[in-house]
Structure formats: structure tokens, C-alpha cells
Motif scaffolding. Structure first.
Motif, PDB file in Angstrom:
ATOM      1  N   SER A   1      -3.137 -36.431   1.815  1.00  0.00           N
ATOM      2  CA  SER A   1      -2.224 -35.439   1.238  1.00  0.00           C
ATOM      3  C   SER A   1      -0.958 -36.098   0.709  1.00  0.00           C
ATOM      4  O   SER A   1      -0.870 -36.435  -0.474  1.00  0.00           O
ATOM      5  CB  SER A   1      -1.921 -34.340   2.266  1.00  0.00           C
ATOM      6  OG  SER A   1      -1.575 -34.903   3.530  1.00  0.00           O
ATOM      7  N   GLY A   2       0.035 -36.311   1.567  1.00  0.00           N
ATOM      8  CA  GLY A   2       1.299 -36.861   1.108  1.00  0.00           C
ATOM      9  C   GLY A   2       1.168 -38.224   0.451  1.00  0.00           C
ATOM     10  O   GLY A   2       1.717 -38.464  -0.636  1.00  0.00           O
ATOM     11  N   LEU A   3       0.448 -39.134   1.092  1.00  0.00           N
ATOM     12  CA  LEU A   3       0.282 -40.479   0.537  1.00  0.00           C
ATOM     13  C   LEU A   3      -0.549 -40.453  -0.743  1.00  0.00           C
ATOM     14  O   LEU A   3      -0.285 -41.199  -1.697  1.00  0.00           O
ATOM     15  CB  LEU A   3      -0.361 -41.407   1.570  1.00  0.00           C
ATOM     16  CG  LEU A   3       0.507 -41.768   2.775  1.00  0.00           C
ATOM     17  CD1 LEU A   3      -0.280 -42.612   3.769  1.00  0.00           C
ATOM     18  CD2 LEU A   3       1.773 -42.511   2.342  1.00  0.00           C
TER      19      LEU A   3
ATOM     20  N   LEU B   1       4.043 -44.008  -6.965  1.00  0.00           N
ATOM     21  CA  LEU B   1       5.207 -44.307  -6.142  1.00  0.00           C
ATOM     22  C   LEU B   1       4.866 -44.867  -4.769  1.00  0.00           C
ATOM     23  O   LEU B   1       5.743 -45.005  -3.916  1.00  0.00           O
ATOM     24  CB  LEU B   1       6.047 -43.026  -5.975  1.00  0.00           C
ATOM     25  CG  LEU B   1       6.660 -42.489  -7.283  1.00  0.00           C
ATOM     26  CD1 LEU B   1       7.342 -41.146  -7.022  1.00  0.00           C
ATOM     27  CD2 LEU B   1       7.631 -43.485  -7.871  1.00  0.00           C
ATOM     28  N   LEU B   2       3.600 -45.210  -4.545  1.00  0.00           N
ATOM     29  CA  LEU B   2       3.211 -45.705  -3.223  1.00  0.00           C
ATOM     30  C   LEU B   2       3.874 -47.050  -2.913  1.00  0.00           C
ATOM     31  O   LEU B   2       4.314 -47.283  -1.774  1.00  0.00           O
ATOM     32  CB  LEU B   2       1.687 -45.826  -3.124  1.00  0.00           C
ATOM     33  CG  LEU B   2       1.142 -46.135  -1.732  1.00  0.00           C
ATOM     34  CD1 LEU B   2       1.575 -45.071  -0.729  1.00  0.00           C
ATOM     35  CD2 LEU B   2      -0.390 -46.233  -1.759  1.00  0.00           C
ATOM     36  N   GLU B   3       3.950 -47.935  -3.896  1.00  0.00           N
ATOM     37  CA  GLU B   3       4.571 -49.242  -3.639  1.00  0.00           C
ATOM     38  C   GLU B   3       6.057 -49.080  -3.322  1.00  0.00           C
ATOM     39  O   GLU B   3       6.591 -49.809  -2.474  1.00  0.00           O
ATOM     40  CB  GLU B   3       4.375 -50.164  -4.847  1.00  0.00           C
ATOM     41  CG  GLU B   3       2.934 -50.578  -5.068  1.00  0.00           C
ATOM     42  CD  GLU B   3       2.293 -51.181  -3.830  1.00  0.00           C
ATOM     43  OE1 GLU B   3       2.919 -52.077  -3.203  1.00  0.00           O
ATOM     44  OE2 GLU B   3       1.174 -50.737  -3.472  1.00  0.00           O
ATOM     45  N   GLU B   4       6.714 -48.143  -3.983  1.00  0.00           N
ATOM     46  CA  GLU B   4       8.123 -47.891  -3.677  1.00  0.00           C
ATOM     47  C   GLU B   4       8.265 -47.312  -2.274  1.00  0.00           C
ATOM     48  O   GLU B   4       9.204 -47.658  -1.530  1.00  0.00           O
ATOM     49  CB  GLU B   4       8.713 -46.927  -4.713  1.00  0.00           C
ATOM     50  CG  GLU B   4      10.225 -46.883  -4.747  1.00  0.00           C
ATOM     51  CD  GLU B   4      10.874 -48.201  -5.144  1.00  0.00           C
ATOM     52  OE1 GLU B   4      12.030 -48.422  -4.727  1.00  0.00           O
ATOM     53  OE2 GLU B   4      10.222 -49.010  -5.857  1.00  0.00           O
ATOM     54  N   PHE B   5       7.332 -46.446  -1.906  1.00  0.00           N
ATOM     55  CA  PHE B   5       7.327 -45.895  -0.540  1.00  0.00           C
ATOM     56  C   PHE B   5       7.210 -47.018   0.494  1.00  0.00           C
ATOM     57  O   PHE B   5       7.897 -47.010   1.519  1.00  0.00           O
ATOM     58  CB  PHE B   5       6.168 -44.904  -0.383  1.00  0.00           C
ATOM     59  CG  PHE B   5       5.956 -44.432   1.028  1.00  0.00           C
ATOM     60  CD1 PHE B   5       6.699 -43.369   1.541  1.00  0.00           C
ATOM     61  CD2 PHE B   5       5.024 -45.048   1.856  1.00  0.00           C
ATOM     62  CE1 PHE B   5       6.501 -42.934   2.842  1.00  0.00           C
ATOM     63  CE2 PHE B   5       4.833 -44.615   3.161  1.00  0.00           C
ATOM     64  CZ  PHE B   5       5.576 -43.557   3.648  1.00  0.00           C
TER      65      PHE B   5
ATOM     66  N   ARG C   1      -0.384 -43.020   9.595  1.00  0.00           N
ATOM     67  CA  ARG C   1       0.557 -41.987   9.163  1.00  0.00           C
ATOM     68  C   ARG C   1       1.983 -42.548   9.185  1.00  0.00           C
ATOM     69  O   ARG C   1       2.753 -42.282  10.111  1.00  0.00           O
ATOM     70  CB  ARG C   1       0.440 -40.746  10.050  1.00  0.00           C
ATOM     71  CG  ARG C   1      -0.926 -40.078   9.936  1.00  0.00           C
ATOM     72  CD  ARG C   1      -1.020 -38.807  10.741  1.00  0.00           C
ATOM     73  NE  ARG C   1      -2.203 -38.047  10.380  1.00  0.00           N
ATOM     74  CZ  ARG C   1      -2.475 -36.822  10.835  1.00  0.00           C
ATOM     75  NH1 ARG C   1      -1.631 -36.232  11.683  1.00  0.00           N
ATOM     76  NH2 ARG C   1      -3.567 -36.186  10.453  1.00  0.00           N
ATOM     77  N   PRO C   2       2.331 -43.332   8.179  1.00  0.00           N
ATOM     78  CA  PRO C   2       3.656 -43.957   8.160  1.00  0.00           C
ATOM     79  C   PRO C   2       4.774 -42.932   8.056  1.00  0.00           C
ATOM     80  O   PRO C   2       4.618 -41.884   7.438  1.00  0.00           O
ATOM     81  CB  PRO C   2       3.594 -44.853   6.924  1.00  0.00           C
ATOM     82  CG  PRO C   2       2.564 -44.216   6.047  1.00  0.00           C
ATOM     83  CD  PRO C   2       1.548 -43.633   6.974  1.00  0.00           C
ATOM     84  N   GLU C   3       5.909 -43.267   8.662  1.00  0.00           N
ATOM     85  CA  GLU C   3       7.053 -42.363   8.720  1.00  0.00           C
ATOM     86  C   GLU C   3       8.138 -42.811   7.750  1.00  0.00           C
ATOM     87  O   GLU C   3       8.363 -44.005   7.538  1.00  0.00           O
ATOM     88  CB  GLU C   3       7.643 -42.359  10.139  1.00  0.00           C
ATOM     89  CG  GLU C   3       6.680 -41.910  11.213  1.00  0.00           C
ATOM     90  CD  GLU C   3       6.972 -40.512  11.707  1.00  0.00           C
ATOM     91  OE1 GLU C   3       8.002 -39.942  11.324  1.00  0.00           O
ATOM     92  OE2 GLU C   3       6.159 -39.994  12.491  1.00  0.00           O
ATOM     93  N   ILE C   4       8.823 -41.838   7.199  1.00  0.00           N
ATOM     94  CA  ILE C   4       9.971 -42.101   6.345  1.00  0.00           C
ATOM     95  C   ILE C   4      10.984 -40.985   6.569  1.00  0.00           C
ATOM     96  O   ILE C   4      10.608 -39.832   6.813  1.00  0.00           O
ATOM     97  CB  ILE C   4       9.558 -42.188   4.855  1.00  0.00           C
ATOM     98  CG1 ILE C   4      10.720 -42.679   3.981  1.00  0.00           C
ATOM     99  CG2 ILE C   4       9.028 -40.844   4.349  1.00  0.00           C
ATOM    100  CD1 ILE C   4      10.316 -43.039   2.556  1.00  0.00           C
ATOM    101  N   ASP C   5      12.265 -41.332   6.523  1.00  0.00           N
ATOM    102  CA  ASP C   5      13.285 -40.287   6.622  1.00  0.00           C
ATOM    103  C   ASP C   5      13.252 -39.433   5.363  1.00  0.00           C
ATOM    104  O   ASP C   5      12.942 -39.908   4.271  1.00  0.00           O
ATOM    105  CB  ASP C   5      14.670 -40.922   6.788  1.00  0.00           C
ATOM    106  CG  ASP C   5      14.843 -41.590   8.145  1.00  0.00           C
ATOM    107  OD1 ASP C   5      13.984 -41.388   9.019  1.00  0.00           O
ATOM    108  OD2 ASP C   5      15.833 -42.321   8.323  1.00  0.00           O
TER     109      ASP C   5
ATOM    110  N   ASN D   1       3.311 -32.563   4.010  1.00  0.00           N
ATOM    111  CA  ASN D   1       2.041 -33.045   3.466  1.00  0.00           C
ATOM    112  C   ASN D   1       1.318 -31.970   2.676  1.00  0.00           C
ATOM    113  O   ASN D   1       0.768 -32.229   1.598  1.00  0.00           O
ATOM    114  CB  ASN D   1       1.160 -33.570   4.603  1.00  0.00           C
ATOM    115  CG  ASN D   1       1.641 -34.898   5.123  1.00  0.00           C
ATOM    116  OD1 ASN D   1       1.464 -35.931   4.488  1.00  0.00           O
ATOM    117  ND2 ASN D   1       2.281 -34.888   6.283  1.00  0.00           N
ATOM    118  N   MET D   2       1.328 -30.735   3.183  1.00  0.00           N
ATOM    119  CA  MET D   2       0.705 -29.647   2.444  1.00  0.00           C
ATOM    120  C   MET D   2       1.448 -29.387   1.137  1.00  0.00           C
ATOM    121  O   MET D   2       0.837 -29.124   0.103  1.00  0.00           O
ATOM    122  CB  MET D   2       0.674 -28.380   3.301  1.00  0.00           C
ATOM    123  CG  MET D   2      -0.316 -28.421   4.463  1.00  0.00           C
ATOM    124  SD  MET D   2      -2.048 -28.606   3.941  1.00  0.00           S
ATOM    125  CE  MET D   2      -2.271 -30.394   4.120  1.00  0.00           C
TER     126      MET D   2
END
Length: 396
Positions: A57-59, A67-71, A110-114, A322-323
Motif C-alpha cells: 500500500s504505502g510503499l 519517491l521510494l529512493e527518497e523515502f 514495515r519501515p517507519e518514518i515521521d 497506508n489505506m
């Protein structure tokens, strides 16, 4: 490439992760899109707790947006580490010692980000002036085949298609549906302690860069570290739906909140009272609602909603953001990559798919919510994690 939105103006109401993800995906297709956000600017509000993004979902949405590499540059390694404790703060399960493996191809990673850094990534990928700040939505009025949108600052704008991504208390939703949300029975008191290493040193050390999930007496308390040195937390207690109107707690006064906490969590360790030892904090009560599992509405030709506006739910499965981001991806694909004959057909197919998907997720979330706040919730949670990790240790 020809698509349904060619020569159309799209307005996204709400600049959270869902709305910004959608704006990026549409802009990549050359669509004229504006995001209307009530905040005065990008840095107005203290953003909430950490978010764990899921593979499917989110990823996936971030990857599709390029934008995955920036994430990967900004996510917080180890922030997903979890310690489960009882009410006395005794650690009963802890994965902090496990090796941290950044496995972005693994559906269980499930990596975390603020929330703030995630929002920044999404904003910075947009074309300049895509976001119209200080645009607090007031009302919609039909105009030609679209809508005139009015804002509280006196401004207005026209759009052929309006997409509401304005959260759990959406002002766009009533233009589509009069279905009321259902109270879950749980109310959260959410808060944030700034400079937590100094202001809540014991709890900061306990969280150890990750999270604490404390359970007992049919109550919960979740703590999460943040990259800016803050500690976010939220309580979970069974309260009447009108509790905020009857409890006489002043949530702007930490002593008033502390008095309630000491009474409600009377059999919990005094360690948790460190939450109230500083003035560098805030408290916000949030009754937890969800929409009916079988909700639906009549699809319109120029209006839809996604995210919490469409399917709000309690936070006990980590699925909200994620949804919303999956909604953004599927809506963008329906409008730009599918062979529908009209915008309304695309919206109808999308809404049907979204509501079916999020009904299942809502049901799972409600099961988790009930389990966490049940008499045997702690034992069941420990059993789940130990089975998941093939850990045969005894529950102490």
C-alpha cells in the motif's frame, strides 16, 4: 497520453499523505492539479506520531510516484522496534536486539518514518505553487459541470473534479454521503513530549528509539520516539461516547489530565506519570470512530473522497495512512491508466474497490481494537508475537 482528465482541473482538498500522494501521481500524467490545505504553510503544525508504511500500500504508492529512493534516505531505521509491557512496565516481549534488515522487497518489512518528513518528501516532489496554503474549506457550489470551491479566507476556485482528502471529520464527505460514523467504544488521549531525553528520561530510555506497547486492566498506552527527539503517546480507554462532554477534564492543563490518568490508570506503575512532568507537552482527546462495513453511496461525476474521509477507523492496525496512499494510487490509475468511458465510470469502479478493500481492513482493525482492550488482551498479544517470531519463551 490521452486520459479522462485531459484539459480538466482537479482540486484535492487536504494536504496530508493521501492528498499529496495523489497530487504527485496525477501531476506525473500532466494533469492540472491543485492541493488546497488549511495550514498557513508547510511548517505550521506539529505533525503526529511515526507511520509504518506497508509493502502492498504505502510503499507501493511511493514507488509508483518515483519517491521510494527518497523515502529510503529519510526513514528511521529501528523505529519499528517494539517492546510490549504490562501495566507495571515489565518488558514481556522485545525485539530491539534483533538485527535490523532493510528488506524493501519483503512484504513483512514495515519501515517507519515521521509524518513531517514524509509530508516534506511528497511536497518537494510537486511543481511549485501546486499547494494553495491557508485554504480552509468552507463549501462547494455546483458550477457548469464542476464545482466552485469556497474557502474561509474569502477565496474561491473552480475545479472539474474535486477529491476530498480532508480527514476523519471531512467537510467534503456530506456532499456524497449522510452515513454517520459509529463509535468504537474507545477514546484516545494523544500527546507529545518535546525534548523527551530531558523531559521524560525514563520513558525515553525505555522506548530505546522504537515503541512501547503497554497493556493492562482493559487499557492501553503506546509510546513512540520521533526523529526530532520528541516522544509521542496515546492512551486507550473504554469511555462513553459523550465522555468528552461529561468528564470535566481540561485537556489544556496537564495537571487536570494527570488527575484523570492517576484515577483511570490507578493500578499502573508510577513510571508512566513521567508523561506529566514537563510543560513541554500537549494533550488531545480523540474518540475513535469507524464507518459501517457495508457503507456505500451514489457515485457522482465530479466528486469523490479517499482516506479517512471515506473510511476512518481506529489506529490499532497501522492502516490509516497506508489505506489513504493506496486509495491515491488506485484512484490515479482508474482516472489515467484504465479504459473507462467517463470520469463517473472510473470513480464508480474505484469507489466500489476502495470500499470493499477498506471494509475488510476496518473489520480487522476493530478486532484488534477489541482484543487490545480486552481482559486477556496482553496474553493474546504476546501469544501472537511469539508465534509470529517462533519464540517459545514463557510469559512472565
Amino acid at each position: 497520453m490521452n486520459h479522462l482528465l485531459e484539459h480538466k482541473k482537479v482540486a484535492i482538498i487536504g494536504g496530508g499523505p493521501g492528498g499529496l500522494t495523489l497530487a504527485n501521481l496525477l501531476q506525473q500524467k500532466g494533469i492540472a492539479v491543485k492541493v488546497y490545505e488549511r495550514d498557513a504553510n508547510q511548517y505550521t503544525r506539529q505533525q503526529g506520531a511515526t507511520l509504518d508504511l506497508h509493502h502492498e500500500s504505502g510503499l507501493k504508492a511511493l514507488s509508483k510516484a518515483g519517491l521510494l529512493e527518497e523515502f529510503k534516505k529519510h526513514y528511521r531505521i529501528g523505529a519499528d522496534k517494539l517492546c510490549i509491557t504490562n501495566a507495571q512496565a515489565t518488558p514481556l516481549w522485545d525485539d530491539h536486539q534483533d538485527e535490523v534488515i532493510a528488506d524493501f522487497g519483503n512484504e513483512d518489512f514495515r519501515p517507519e518514518i515521521d509524518r513531517g518528513p514524509l509530508r516534506d518528501i511528497l511536497i518537494e516532489a510537486l511543481l511549485p505553487e501546486t499547494i494553495i496554503w491557508n485554504s480552509h474549506f468552507e463549501k462547494l457550489q455546483p458550477l457548469e459541470n464542476g464545482w466552485e470551491i469556497f474557502f474561509k479566507n474569502g477565496n474561491s476556485a473552480y475545479a472539474d473534479l474535486v477529491i476530498g482528502v480532508d480527514g476523519a471529520n471531512s467537510k467534503i464527505r456530506p456532499y456524497l454521503s449522510n452515513i454517520s460514523p459509529i463509535y468504537s467504544g474507545i477514546t484516545i488521549v494523544e500527546g507529545n513530549i518535546y525534548h523527551a531525553a530531558q523531559n521524560a528520561p525514563t520513558l525515553w530510555k525505555m522506548t530505546n528509539g522504537g515503541k512501547i506497547f503497554a497493556m493492562g486492566s482493559e487499557k492501553s498506552l503506546i509510546l513512540s520516539t520521533k526523529g526530532d527527539g520528541a516522544l509521542s503517546f496515546y492512551t486507550g480507554t473504554k469511555e462513553a461516547e459523550n465522555w468528552l462532554q461529561t468528564c470535566a477534564i481540561d485537556f489544556t492543563n496537564k495537571d487536570s489530565v494527570k488527575k484523570w490518568f492517576m484515577e483511570s490508570y490507578a493500578d499502573w506503575s508510577d513510571i508512566w506519570l513521567e508523561i506529566f512532568d514537563t510543560n513541554e507537552s500537549y494533550f488531545v482527546p480523540r474518540p475513535m470512530y469507524h464507518f459501517p462495513l457495508n457503507q456505500s453511496w451514489e457515485t457522482q461525476s465530479n466528486l469523490t473522497i479517499i482516506g479517512d474521509a471515506a473510511h476512518r477507523m481506529p489506529p490499532y492496525a497501522g492502516e490509516g495512512v497506508n489505506m489513504a496512499m493506496q486509495d491515491a494510487l488506485e484512484l490515479a490509475e482508474a482516472l489515467t491508466e484504465s479504459n473507462f468511458s467517463s470520469i463517473q465510470d472510473a470513480l464508480q469502479a474505484f469507489e466500489k474497490q476502495m470500499l470493499a478493500r477498506t471494509s475488510v481492513v476496518t473489520q480487522d482493525t476493530l478486532i484488534n481494537t477489541d482484543l487490545i482492550h480486552s481482559e486477556n488482551g496482553l496474553a493474546e498479544m504476546l501469544a501472537f508475537f511469539k508465534v509470529e517470531n517462533k519464540d517459545e519463551a514463557e510469559i512472565v
